[in-house]
Scaffold this motif. Structure first.
Motif, PDB file in Angstrom:
ATOM      1  N   THR A   1       0.855  -1.144  -0.132  1.00 51.68           N
ATOM      2  CA  THR A   1      -0.061   0.097  -0.084  1.00 51.68           C
ATOM      3  C   THR A   1       0.782   1.358  -0.192  1.00 51.68           C
ATOM      4  O   THR A   1       0.355   2.320  -0.028  1.00 51.68           O
ATOM      5  CB  THR A   1      -0.960  -0.117   1.456  1.00 51.68           C
ATOM      6  N   LEU A   2       2.127   1.026   0.195  1.00 50.54           N
ATOM      7  CA  LEU A   2       3.038   2.389   0.059  1.00 50.54           C
ATOM      8  C   LEU A   2       3.303   2.844  -1.316  1.00 50.54           C
ATOM      9  O   LEU A   2       3.089   1.988  -2.181  1.00 50.54           O
ATOM     10  CB  LEU A   2       4.136   1.974   0.961  1.00 50.54           C
ATOM     11  N   ALA A   3       3.543   4.138  -1.370  1.00 48.58           N
ATOM     12  CA  ALA A   3       3.675   4.346  -2.637  1.00 48.58           C
ATOM     13  C   ALA A   3       5.135   4.290  -3.292  1.00 48.58           C
ATOM     14  O   ALA A   3       5.333   4.192  -4.529  1.00 48.58           O
ATOM     15  CB  ALA A   3       3.575   5.998  -2.691  1.00 48.58           C
ATOM     16  N   SER A   4       6.262   3.784  -2.632  1.00 45.72           N
ATOM     17  CA  SER A   4       7.627   3.599  -2.888  1.00 45.72           C
ATOM     18  C   SER A   4       7.985   2.640  -2.035  1.00 45.72           C
ATOM     19  O   SER A   4       7.770   2.524  -0.697  1.00 45.72           O
ATOM     20  CB  SER A   4       8.411   4.950  -2.756  1.00 45.72           C
ATOM     21  N   PRO A   5       9.139   1.780  -2.677  1.00 44.27           N
ATOM     22  CA  PRO A   5       9.622   0.678  -1.759  1.00 44.27           C
ATOM     23  C   PRO A   5      10.573   1.302  -0.794  1.00 44.27           C
ATOM     24  O   PRO A   5      10.879   0.585   0.281  1.00 44.27           O
ATOM     25  CB  PRO A   5      10.365  -0.168  -3.034  1.00 44.27           C
ATOM     26  N   TYR A   6      11.190   2.362  -1.030  1.00 48.39           N
ATOM     27  CA  TYR A   6      12.145   3.114   0.015  1.00 48.39           C
ATOM     28  C   TYR A   6      11.283   3.341   1.160  1.00 48.39           C
ATOM     29  O   TYR A   6      11.893   3.221   2.474  1.00 48.39           O
ATOM     30  CB  TYR A   6      12.346   4.311  -0.472  1.00 48.39           C
ATOM     31  N   GLN A   7      10.017   3.408   1.349  1.00 49.53           N
ATOM     32  CA  GLN A   7       9.110   3.591   2.454  1.00 49.53           C
ATOM     33  C   GLN A   7       9.131   2.419   3.226  1.00 49.53           C
ATOM     34  O   GLN A   7       9.455   2.397   4.466  1.00 49.53           O
ATOM     35  CB  GLN A   7       7.586   4.266   2.394  1.00 49.53           C
ATOM     36  N   LEU A   8       9.040   1.322   2.508  1.00 45.91           N
ATOM     37  CA  LEU A   8       9.128  -0.175   3.268  1.00 45.91           C
ATOM     38  C   LEU A   8      10.430  -0.295   3.801  1.00 45.91           C
ATOM     39  O   LEU A   8      10.631  -0.734   4.970  1.00 45.91           O
ATOM     40  CB  LEU A   8       8.670  -1.322   2.411  1.00 45.91           C
ATOM     41  N   MET A   9      11.430  -0.286   3.340  1.00 44.18           N
ATOM     42  CA  MET A   9      12.884  -0.095   3.697  1.00 44.18           C
ATOM     43  C   MET A   9      13.064   0.810   4.914  1.00 44.18           C
ATOM     44  O   MET A   9      13.778   0.547   5.782  1.00 44.18           O
ATOM     45  CB  MET A   9      13.861   0.198   2.417  1.00 44.18           C
ATOM     46  N   GLY A  10      12.456   2.059   4.752  1.00 48.54           N
ATOM     47  CA  GLY A  10      12.703   2.985   5.799  1.00 48.54           C
ATOM     48  C   GLY A  10      12.067   2.365   7.053  1.00 48.54           C
ATOM     49  O   GLY A  10      12.317   2.477   8.327  1.00 48.54           O
ATOM     50  N   ILE A  11      10.643   1.970   7.025  1.00 41.23           N
ATOM     51  CA  ILE A  11      10.048   1.317   8.292  1.00 41.23           C
ATOM     52  C   ILE A  11      10.769   0.183   8.728  1.00 41.23           C
ATOM     53  O   ILE A  11      10.883   0.070   9.866  1.00 41.23           O
ATOM     54  CB  ILE A  11       8.762   0.735   7.475  1.00 41.23           C
ATOM     55  N   PHE A  12      11.733  -0.710   7.854  1.00 44.80           N
ATOM     56  CA  PHE A  12      12.148  -1.765   8.437  1.00 44.80           C
ATOM     57  C   PHE A  12      13.484  -1.091   9.166  1.00 44.80           C
ATOM     58  O   PHE A  12      13.852  -1.712  10.321  1.00 44.80           O
ATOM     59  CB  PHE A  12      12.662  -2.892   7.455  1.00 44.80           C
ATOM     60  N   LEU A  13      14.042  -0.170   8.483  1.00 46.54           N
ATOM     61  CA  LEU A  13      15.345   0.236   9.208  1.00 46.54           C
ATOM     62  C   LEU A  13      14.966   1.047  10.523  1.00 46.54           C
ATOM     63  O   LEU A  13      15.890   0.999  11.484  1.00 46.54           O
ATOM     64  CB  LEU A  13      15.946   1.695   8.346  1.00 46.54           C
ATOM     65  N   GLY A  14      13.597   1.613  10.608  1.00 47.48           N
ATOM     66  CA  GLY A  14      13.608   2.294  11.782  1.00 47.48           C
ATOM     67  C   GLY A  14      13.168   1.478  13.036  1.00 47.48           C
ATOM     68  O   GLY A  14      13.541   1.414  14.136  1.00 47.48           O
ATOM     69  N   THR A  15      12.509   0.117  12.611  1.00 46.30           N
ATOM     70  CA  THR A  15      12.287  -1.074  13.353  1.00 46.30           C
ATOM     71  C   THR A  15      13.413  -1.556  13.837  1.00 46.30           C
ATOM     72  O   THR A  15      13.707  -1.848  15.444  1.00 46.30           O
ATOM     73  CB  THR A  15      11.481  -2.096  12.643  1.00 46.30           C
ATOM     74  N   PHE A  16      14.573  -1.611  13.050  1.00 45.93           N
ATOM     75  CA  PHE A  16      15.902  -2.339  13.737  1.00 45.93           C
ATOM     76  C   PHE A  16      16.422  -1.315  14.422  1.00 45.93           C
ATOM     77  O   PHE A  16      17.413  -1.688  15.669  1.00 45.93           O
ATOM     78  CB  PHE A  16      16.769  -2.639  12.470  1.00 45.93           C
ATOM     79  N   ALA A  17      16.490  -0.127  14.079  1.00 40.58           N
ATOM     80  CA  ALA A  17      17.118   1.051  14.875  1.00 40.58           C
ATOM     81  C   ALA A  17      16.439   1.032  16.395  1.00 40.58           C
ATOM     82  O   ALA A  17      17.054   1.045  17.462  1.00 40.58           O
ATOM     83  CB  ALA A  17      17.164   2.172  14.395  1.00 40.58           C
ATOM     84  N   ALA A  18      15.027   1.003  16.514  1.00 36.99           N
ATOM     85  CA  ALA A  18      14.230   1.039  17.733  1.00 36.99           C
ATOM     86  C   ALA A  18      14.315  -0.295  18.546  1.00 36.99           C
ATOM     87  O   ALA A  18      14.648  -0.411  19.623  1.00 36.99           O
ATOM     88  CB  ALA A  18      12.654   1.032  17.342  1.00 36.99           C
ATOM     89  N   TYR A  19      14.779  -1.520  17.660  1.00 32.91           N
ATOM     90  CA  TYR A  19      15.074  -2.699  18.368  1.00 32.91           C
ATOM     91  C   TYR A  19      16.417  -2.520  19.271  1.00 32.91           C
ATOM     92  O   TYR A  19      16.599  -2.937  20.524  1.00 32.91           O
ATOM     93  CB  TYR A  19      15.168  -3.739  17.533  1.00 32.91           C
ATOM     94  N   PHE A  20      17.566  -2.070  18.600  1.00 31.55           N
ATOM     95  CA  PHE A  20      18.717  -1.907  19.216  1.00 31.55           C
ATOM     96  C   PHE A  20      18.675  -0.842  20.421  1.00 31.55           C
ATOM     97  O   PHE A  20      19.377  -1.075  21.426  1.00 31.55           O
ATOM     98  CB  PHE A  20      19.850  -1.609  18.236  1.00 31.55           C
ATOM     99  N   ALA A  21      18.165   0.095  20.220  1.00 28.06           N
ATOM    100  CA  ALA A  21      18.079   1.156  21.296  1.00 28.06           C
ATOM    101  C   ALA A  21      17.481   0.744  22.523  1.00 28.06           C
ATOM    102  O   ALA A  21      17.664   0.998  23.503  1.00 28.06           O
ATOM    103  CB  ALA A  21      17.318   2.567  20.559  1.00 28.06           C
ATOM    104  N   ALA A  22      15.948  -0.107  22.222  1.00 24.52           N
ATOM    105  CA  ALA A  22      15.133  -0.570  23.352  1.00 24.52           C
ATOM    106  C   ALA A  22      15.925  -1.629  24.166  1.00 24.52           C
ATOM    107  O   ALA A  22      15.971  -1.774  25.446  1.00 24.52           O
ATOM    108  CB  ALA A  22      14.005  -0.907  22.685  1.00 24.52           C
ATOM    109  N   LYS A  23      16.660  -2.372  23.326  1.00 22.74           N
ATOM    110  CA  LYS A  23      17.583  -3.464  23.959  1.00 22.74           C
ATOM    111  C   LYS A  23      18.538  -2.944  24.712  1.00 22.74           C
ATOM    112  O   LYS A  23      18.832  -3.506  25.907  1.00 22.74           O
ATOM    113  CB  LYS A  23      18.119  -4.455  22.884  1.00 22.74           C
ATOM    114  N   ALA A  24      19.237  -1.814  24.567  1.00 18.75           N
ATOM    115  CA  ALA A  24      20.189  -1.145  25.005  1.00 18.75           C
ATOM    116  C   ALA A  24      19.593  -0.678  26.419  1.00 18.75           C
ATOM    117  O   ALA A  24      20.552  -0.879  27.688  1.00 18.75           O
ATOM    118  CB  ALA A  24      21.077  -0.142  24.471  1.00 18.75           C
ATOM    119  N   LEU A  25      18.463   0.073  26.453  1.00 22.43           N
ATOM    120  CA  LEU A  25      17.964   0.567  27.515  1.00 22.43           C
ATOM    121  C   LEU A  25      17.418  -0.546  28.636  1.00 22.43           C
ATOM    122  O   LEU A  25      17.379  -0.401  29.714  1.00 22.43           O
ATOM    123  CB  LEU A  25      16.560   1.574  27.045  1.00 22.43           C
ATOM    124  N   LEU A  26      16.866  -1.745  28.014  1.00 20.81           N
ATOM    125  CA  LEU A  26      16.327  -2.572  28.895  1.00 20.81           C
ATOM    126  C   LEU A  26      17.589  -3.275  29.596  1.00 20.81           C
ATOM    127  O   LEU A  26      17.534  -3.585  30.745  1.00 20.81           O
ATOM    128  CB  LEU A  26      15.851  -3.788  27.960  1.00 20.81           C
TER     129      LEU A  26
END
Length: 305
Positions: free
Chosen positions: A168-193
């Motif tokens: 449903t996204l207009a560009s494949p870069y948006q999907l890549m950006g969502i995955f990139l943000g998800t992995f960045a949030a995962y590593f940041a949340a794991k460091a805080l935990l």
């Protein structure tokens, strides 16, 4: 019998009349051949032809006529699918990662050797109080960002191969950006935990040493994943081989993490059950939650046909 003078004169007058014919004069009367209940047609002198009838085919431009359909030969083929190999943005990103990694690694060989020695030390008595330079910290943060980017490309390849090809996204870069943000949030949340748990049960010195080792392990993970991504994008590495390679890298990373966790926190405690609970709660459970979130994101954004 030879023609007389009168006959010759008549022939000459007839030839002169044929050479100079009188103009045709149409009748000004109404058209009597029109159909009933129809408007009467206009007379021939009042009819004006359209421009494309009055001009020739090659009037103005003898080569270009986009308004005309020339047709096509054969059967229309399928459109070429979008691939990361033909994507200029992905290529530029991978080339930039390669160039910066090679340059930074060549200038930080001593730091890498020292960190590798500390990582493989059998005990937790490392030099945790050693301060790192700003360049070394930036180097590790860049490699961590590269790890997030490579994992995002791997997840995008998995999503397009096994979940869907249209979203449903207009560009494949948006999907890549969502995955990139998800992995960045995962590593940041794991460091805080990790910080919250370690400061509760262990010392600040041990927590600082653990965060340094985790940052280096995450950086090394990106370096080990880089050849896998290159083989996948540019050499058509099979999806099964990519999955095995990524699983092998993750197993090595988790073994190093488990070893460092035991060396720093549980070397003198002899608590096998405690380290298993610690490792599962802070490593395996977040990893499983991350995988479920990524798969659910792909299923939610795909277009159901």
């Amino acid at each position: 019998m030879p023609p007389t003078d009168s006959t010759a004169a008549m022939r000459a007058a007839h030839a002169d009349t044929a050479a100079h014919a009188a103009p045709i004069r149409h009748s000004p009367g109404h058209d009597t051949l029109s159909l009933p209940a129809r408007a009467k047609g206009s007379s021939q002198p009042g009819v004006s032809l359209p421009l494309y009838y009055r001009e020739g085919f090659f009037t103005g431009d003898t080569l270009l006529h986009p308004e005309l359909d020339g047709g096509r030969y054969g059967v229309a083929g399928d459109p070429v699918p979008e691939t990361m190999r033909a994507d200029d943005t992905v290529t530029i990103a991978l080339l930039a990662c390669f160039a910066i990694t090679i340059t930074a690694t060549s200038r930080s060989l001593k730091f890498i050797a020292r960190q590798a020695k500390e990582l493989l030390r059998p005990t937790g008595e490392g030099r945790a109080d050693d301060t790192e330079t700003s360049a070394e910290v930036r180097f590790q943060l860049f490699l961590t960002a590269q790890t997030c980017l490579l994992l995002a490309l791997l997840q995008y390849s998995y999503t397009t191969n096994f979940i869907a090809t249209t979203f449903t996204l207009a560009s494949p870069y948006q999907l890549m950006g969502i995955f990139l943000g998800t992995f960045a949030a995962y590593f940041a949340a794991k460091a805080l935990l990790y910080t919250a748990v370690n400061l509760t049960f262990f010392s600040r010195r041990a927590n600082r040493q653990w965060l340094k080792s985790q940052l280096f392990i995450t950086s090394a993970e990106g370096v080990m994943l880089f050849p896998v991504v290159l083989l996948m994008v540019y050499f058509d590495m099979p999806a099964r081989s990519v999955a095995y390679s990524v699983a092998f890298v993750l197993i090595i990373v988790k073994i190093l993490t488990f070893h460092k966790c035991h060396a720093i926190f549980f070397k003198h405690k002899n608590g096998f059950l405690q380290i298993i609970l610690y490792f599962c709660a802070l490593e395996i459970v977040p990893l499983a939650a991350l995988w479920g979130a990524l798969v659910e994101t792909g299923n939610h954004l795909k277009i159901n046909i």
